[in-house]
Write a protein that holds these residues in place. Structure first.
Motif, PDB file in Angstrom:
ATOM      1  N   TYR A 186      81.253  -6.775  14.106  1.00 50.22           N
ATOM      2  CA  TYR A 186      80.676  -8.089  13.896  1.00 50.22           C
ATOM      3  C   TYR A 186      80.216  -8.490  12.593  1.00 50.22           C
ATOM      4  CZ  TYR A 186      79.782  -8.158  19.267  1.00 50.22           C
ATOM      5  OH  TYR A 186      80.217  -8.280  20.612  1.00 50.22           O
ATOM      6  N   PRO A 187      80.581  -9.598  12.001  1.00 47.43           N
ATOM      7  CA  PRO A 187      79.795 -10.088  10.670  1.00 47.43           C
ATOM      8  C   PRO A 187      78.495  -9.904  11.009  1.00 47.43           C
ATOM      9  CG  PRO A 187      81.652 -11.562  11.354  1.00 47.43           C
ATOM     10  CD  PRO A 187      81.409 -10.567  12.680  1.00 47.43           C
TER      11      PRO A 187
ATOM     12  N   ALA B  31      85.569 -10.438  10.628  1.00 49.62           N
ATOM     13  CA  ALA B  31      84.764  -9.928   9.586  1.00 49.62           C
ATOM     14  C   ALA B  31      85.418  -9.910   8.334  1.00 49.62           C
ATOM     15  CB  ALA B  31      84.178  -8.527  10.020  1.00 49.62           C
ATOM     16  N   THR B  32      85.080 -10.554   7.243  1.00 51.40           N
ATOM     17  CA  THR B  32      85.512 -10.682   6.082  1.00 51.40           C
ATOM     18  C   THR B  32      84.548 -10.036   4.982  1.00 51.40           C
ATOM     19  OG1 THR B  32      84.823 -12.919   5.370  1.00 51.40           O
ATOM     20  CG2 THR B  32      86.884 -12.641   6.458  1.00 51.40           C
TER      21      THR B  32
ATOM     22  N   GLN C 289      76.662 -13.139  11.508  1.00 58.25           N
ATOM     23  CA  GLN C 289      76.849 -13.675  13.286  1.00 58.25           C
ATOM     24  C   GLN C 289      75.774 -12.832  14.083  1.00 58.25           C
ATOM     25  OE1 GLN C 289      80.586 -12.511  15.390  1.00 58.25           O
ATOM     26  NE2 GLN C 289      80.026 -13.660  16.821  1.00 58.25           N
TER      27      GLN C 289
ATOM     28  N   GLU D 132      80.536  -8.062   4.761  1.00 57.22           N
ATOM     29  CA  GLU D 132      79.859  -6.937   5.585  1.00 57.22           C
ATOM     30  C   GLU D 132      79.970  -6.897   7.122  1.00 57.22           C
ATOM     31  OE1 GLU D 132      78.020  -8.739   3.159  1.00 57.22           O
ATOM     32  OE2 GLU D 132      77.635  -7.459   1.622  1.00 57.22           O
ATOM     33  N   SER D 133      79.692  -5.939   7.979  1.00 56.28           N
ATOM     34  CA  SER D 133      79.857  -6.023   9.422  1.00 56.28           C
ATOM     35  C   SER D 133      79.114  -4.778   9.790  1.00 56.28           C
ATOM     36  CB  SER D 133      81.304  -5.744   9.786  1.00 56.28           C
ATOM     37  OG  SER D 133      81.952  -4.358   9.429  1.00 56.28           O
TER      38      SER D 133
END
Length: 102
Positions: free
Chosen positions: A41-42, A29-30, A45, A32-33
């Motif tokens: 999780y991103p 996750a780079t 995704q 928002e997650s």
């Protein structure tokens, strides 16, 4: 709960999202997650898995809004503090070559 993602209506439930994400390995996750179970999780995704659409077809904000409404914890990208910005006293001290007194 009825929500619209990428101009398509979806009937989502918390249990349905949990079932859909079961067995899915989270990508790094780079941005928002969403926390589903114990995993981060991103957002894109999650949106791809629950809608079966391409990630380019919806925005992260649409999925974040739906997940927050269902009761999942959503994390935004932390704003980074600017590094290396000196105040006027520190800048003058650096130009003179002496350490700044704080």
């Amino acid at each position: 709960m009825r929500c619209v993602i990428a101009r398509f209506p979806f009937e989502l439930t918390k249990g349905g999202v949990l079932e859909s994400m079961k067995g899915i390995k989270p990508e790094p996750a780079t941005g928002e997650s969403v926390i589903i179970g114990r995993r981060h999780y991103p957002v894109k995704q999650v949106g791809q898995v629950i809608t079966r659409q391409d990630r380019r077809d919806f925005s992260a904000a649409e999925v974040l809004r739906a997940m927050a409404t269902l009761g999942f914890t959503c994390r935004a990208v932390p704003k980074a503090a600017p590094l290396g910005i000196l105040g006027s006293l520190q800048e003058a001290s650096a130009m003179l070559g002496t350490p700044a007194a704080v």
